[in-house]
Design a protein around this motif. Structure first.
Motif, mmCIF file in Angstrom:
data_model
loop_
_atom_site.group_PDB
_atom_site.id
_atom_site.type_symbol
_atom_site.label_atom_id
_atom_site.label_comp_id
_atom_site.label_asym_id
_atom_site.label_seq_id
_atom_site.Cartn_x
_atom_site.Cartn_y
_atom_site.Cartn_z
ATOM 1 N N GLN A 26 0.821 -1.213 0.000
ATOM 2 C CA GLN A 26 0.000 0.000 0.000
ATOM 3 C C GLN A 26 0.851 1.258 0.000
ATOM 4 O O GLN A 26 0.503 2.257 -0.620
ATOM 5 C CB GLN A 26 -0.944 0.004 1.207
ATOM 6 C CG GLN A 26 -2.079 -0.981 1.076
ATOM 7 C CD GLN A 26 -2.905 -1.086 2.357
ATOM 8 O OE1 GLN A 26 -2.493 -0.642 3.425
ATOM 9 N NE2 GLN A 26 -4.082 -1.697 2.242
ATOM 10 N N ARG A 27 1.971 1.202 0.710
ATOM 11 C CA ARG A 27 2.847 2.370 0.792
ATOM 12 C C ARG A 27 3.864 2.421 -0.339
ATOM 13 O O ARG A 27 4.623 3.382 -0.430
ATOM 14 C CB ARG A 27 3.598 2.359 2.123
ATOM 15 C CG ARG A 27 2.719 2.560 3.315
ATOM 16 C CD ARG A 27 3.594 2.787 4.536
ATOM 17 N NE ARG A 27 2.849 2.529 5.747
ATOM 18 C CZ ARG A 27 3.280 1.822 6.764
ATOM 19 N NH1 ARG A 27 4.478 1.279 6.741
ATOM 20 N NH2 ARG A 27 2.548 1.639 7.828
ATOM 21 N N GLY A 28 3.908 1.369 -1.150
ATOM 22 C CA GLY A 28 4.882 1.310 -2.230
ATOM 23 C C GLY A 28 6.305 1.167 -1.728
ATOM 24 O O GLY A 28 7.254 1.564 -2.386
ATOM 25 N N GLN A 29 6.452 0.598 -0.533
ATOM 26 C CA GLN A 29 7.780 0.415 0.044
ATOM 27 C C GLN A 29 8.308 -0.985 -0.253
ATOM 28 O O GLN A 29 7.555 -1.886 -0.605
ATOM 29 C CB GLN A 29 7.733 0.624 1.560
ATOM 30 C CG GLN A 29 7.366 2.040 1.966
ATOM 31 C CD GLN A 29 7.245 2.167 3.479
ATOM 32 O OE1 GLN A 29 6.826 1.240 4.161
ATOM 33 N NE2 GLN A 29 7.603 3.333 3.988
ATOM 34 N N LYS A 30 9.605 -1.135 -0.060
ATOM 35 C CA LYS A 30 10.236 -2.444 -0.238
ATOM 36 C C LYS A 30 10.542 -3.043 1.126
ATOM 37 O O LYS A 30 10.652 -2.320 2.106
ATOM 38 C CB LYS A 30 11.526 -2.301 -1.035
ATOM 39 C CG LYS A 30 11.273 -1.843 -2.444
ATOM 40 C CD LYS A 30 12.531 -1.841 -3.252
ATOM 41 C CE LYS A 30 12.147 -1.329 -4.627
ATOM 42 N NZ LYS A 30 12.930 -1.640 -5.693
ATOM 43 N N ARG A 31 10.718 -4.342 1.120
ATOM 44 C CA ARG A 31 11.062 -5.023 2.369
ATOM 45 C C ARG A 31 12.447 -4.581 2.824
ATOM 46 O O ARG A 31 13.259 -4.105 2.029
ATOM 47 C CB ARG A 31 11.018 -6.533 2.170
ATOM 48 C CG ARG A 31 12.024 -7.043 1.165
ATOM 49 C CD ARG A 31 11.940 -8.553 1.016
ATOM 50 N NE ARG A 31 12.777 -9.030 -0.051
ATOM 51 C CZ ARG A 31 14.084 -9.225 0.036
ATOM 52 N NH1 ARG A 31 14.709 -8.988 1.156
ATOM 53 N NH2 ARG A 31 14.772 -9.667 -0.996
ATOM 54 N N GLN A 32 12.719 -4.770 4.108
ATOM 55 C CA GLN A 32 14.051 -4.471 4.627
ATOM 56 C C GLN A 32 15.050 -5.447 4.009
ATOM 57 O O GLN A 32 14.685 -6.547 3.611
ATOM 58 C CB GLN A 32 14.085 -4.640 6.143
ATOM 59 C CG GLN A 32 13.271 -3.638 6.894
ATOM 60 C CD GLN A 32 13.352 -3.875 8.398
ATOM 61 O OE1 GLN A 32 14.198 -4.621 8.885
ATOM 62 N NE2 GLN A 32 12.458 -3.238 9.134
ATOM 63 N N ASP A 33 16.295 -5.037 3.945
ATOM 64 C CA ASP A 33 17.338 -5.897 3.401
ATOM 65 C C ASP A 33 17.412 -7.187 4.212
ATOM 66 O O ASP A 33 17.603 -7.145 5.430
ATOM 67 C CB ASP A 33 18.683 -5.167 3.428
ATOM 68 C CG ASP A 33 19.739 -5.875 2.608
ATOM 69 O OD1 ASP A 33 19.368 -6.491 1.579
ATOM 70 O OD2 ASP A 33 20.911 -5.825 2.991
ATOM 71 N N GLY A 34 17.210 -8.324 3.550
ATOM 72 C CA GLY A 34 17.261 -9.621 4.230
ATOM 73 C C GLY A 34 15.955 -10.062 4.862
ATOM 74 O O GLY A 34 15.864 -11.161 5.419
ATOM 75 N N GLU A 35 14.926 -9.220 4.796
ATOM 76 C CA GLU A 35 13.640 -9.580 5.394
ATOM 77 C C GLU A 35 12.947 -10.655 4.563
ATOM 78 O O GLU A 35 12.984 -10.638 3.340
ATOM 79 C CB GLU A 35 12.743 -8.340 5.486
ATOM 80 C CG GLU A 35 11.408 -8.605 6.140
ATOM 81 C CD GLU A 35 10.532 -7.363 6.251
ATOM 82 O OE1 GLU A 35 9.437 -7.476 6.819
ATOM 83 O OE2 GLU A 35 10.938 -6.285 5.762
ATOM 84 N N ARG A 36 12.310 -11.583 5.227
ATOM 85 C CA ARG A 36 11.583 -12.667 4.556
ATOM 86 C C ARG A 36 10.090 -12.404 4.721
ATOM 87 O O ARG A 36 9.557 -12.498 5.821
ATOM 88 C CB ARG A 36 11.990 -14.007 5.177
ATOM 89 C CG ARG A 36 11.202 -15.214 4.719
ATOM 90 C CD ARG A 36 11.342 -15.439 3.216
ATOM 91 N NE ARG A 36 10.924 -16.757 2.823
ATOM 92 C CZ ARG A 36 9.663 -17.162 2.710
ATOM 93 N NH1 ARG A 36 8.674 -16.333 2.981
ATOM 94 N NH2 ARG A 36 9.381 -18.380 2.324
ATOM 95 N N LEU A 37 9.434 -12.044 3.619
ATOM 96 C CA LEU A 37 7.995 -11.781 3.650
ATOM 97 C C LEU A 37 7.222 -13.076 3.402
ATOM 98 O O LEU A 37 7.670 -13.950 2.656
ATOM 99 C CB LEU A 37 7.622 -10.745 2.593
ATOM 100 C CG LEU A 37 8.230 -9.351 2.773
ATOM 101 C CD1 LEU A 37 7.861 -8.461 1.602
ATOM 102 C CD2 LEU A 37 7.789 -8.732 4.085
ATOM 103 N N LEU A 38 6.059 -13.169 3.985
ATOM 104 C CA LEU A 38 5.198 -14.333 3.803
ATOM 105 C C LEU A 38 4.564 -14.288 2.411
ATOM 106 O O LEU A 38 4.002 -13.275 2.014
ATOM 107 C CB LEU A 38 4.099 -14.328 4.871
ATOM 108 C CG LEU A 38 3.289 -15.604 5.017
ATOM 109 C CD1 LEU A 38 4.162 -16.725 5.549
ATOM 110 C CD2 LEU A 38 2.120 -15.369 5.963
ATOM 111 N N LEU A 39 4.675 -15.391 1.699
ATOM 112 C CA LEU A 39 4.071 -15.493 0.374
ATOM 113 C C LEU A 39 2.617 -15.939 0.513
ATOM 114 O O LEU A 39 2.241 -16.526 1.532
ATOM 115 C CB LEU A 39 4.865 -16.479 -0.484
ATOM 116 C CG LEU A 39 6.341 -16.095 -0.698
ATOM 117 C CD1 LEU A 39 7.093 -17.215 -1.395
ATOM 118 C CD2 LEU A 39 6.433 -14.797 -1.476
ATOM 119 N N PRO A 40 1.772 -15.680 -0.501
ATOM 120 C CA PRO A 40 0.343 -16.005 -0.393
ATOM 121 C C PRO A 40 0.054 -17.488 -0.115
ATOM 122 O O PRO A 40 -0.935 -17.807 0.536
ATOM 123 C CB PRO A 40 -0.223 -15.602 -1.762
ATOM 124 C CG PRO A 40 0.734 -14.573 -2.281
ATOM 125 C CD PRO A 40 2.077 -14.950 -1.738
#
Length: 157
Positions: free
Chosen positions: A28-42
Motif C-alpha cells: 500500500q505504501r509502495g515500500q520495499k522489504r528491509q534488506d534480508g527480510e523474509r515476507l510471507l508469500l500467499p
C-alpha cells in the motif's frame, strides 16, 4: 523406559495474519522489504510446535496429504516475535522438510535424509525451547485443509 511422543504442528493464525498485514502495508505504501527480510508469500502460513518436554530424540514424521500436492516445512531458528522484529532470511534453518504426494494412490514421499536431519535439528532445538515456529508452503494442490502433520519423538520418562 522410553516412550513415544507425538507433537502436532498447529496453525498460528495470529502470526500468519500479522505477516500478511506486513506485506499488505508495504504494498500500500509502495515500500520495499528491509534488506534480508523474509515476507510471507500467499501460499504460506505460520505453524507452531509446542514442546511439552525438552529431552527428545527424533523418531519419525507423520505427514498426511489428502490429495496430490507438495508441502515444504521450513523452521525458524529464533524465538520469533513479529510484533518486535521482522522475520529475516538468515533465521530460516536448512534443510527444509519436503513432502509430496503424486497421485491419490501414492503414499506421501519425502527426501528422507533431509527429513531425518530436519527432525534431529528440531529435537536439538527442543532442549532450549518451549515453542518453535515454522513456515508451511503449500503447492501443487496442497492446502492447509488437506494436510495433517505431526512429528514423533522418543523420550525417556
Amino acid at each position: 523406559m522410553s516412550s513415544e511422543l507425538e507433537l502436532p504442528f498447529r496453525p498460528d493464525t495470529e502470526l500468519t495474519e500479522v505477516m500478511r498485514l506486513r506485506v499488505q502495508s508495504l504494498q500500500q505504501r509502495g515500500q520495499k522489504r528491509q534488506d534480508g527480510e523474509r515476507l510471507l508469500l500467499p501460499h504460506e502460513a505460520v505453524y507452531r510446535l509446542d514442546f511439552t518436554e525438552q529431552s527428545l530424540r527424533f523418531s519419525h514424521w507423520s505427514v498426511q496429504l489428502v490429495d496430490t500436492g507438495r508441502l515444504t516445512i521450513t523452521a525458524t531458528s529464533q524465538l520469533w516475535t513479529p510484533d518486535l522484529t521482522h522475520l529475516m532470511t538468515r533465521q530460516l534453518l536448512e534443510p527444509a522438510g519436503v513432502f509430496w504426494r503424486g497421485t491419490k494412490d501414492d503414499s506421501v514421499q519425502c527426501y528422507e535424509a533431509d527429513a531425518y536431519e530436519f527432525g534431529e535439528r528440531i529435537a536439538e532445538m527442543a532442549k532450549v525451547r518451549k515453542v518453535m515456529y515454522f513456515l508451511f508452503a503449500f503447492a501443487e494442490g496442497c492446502t492447509p485443509e488437506t494436510v495433517n502433520c505431526s512429528i514423533n519423538f522418543t523420550t525417556d520418562r
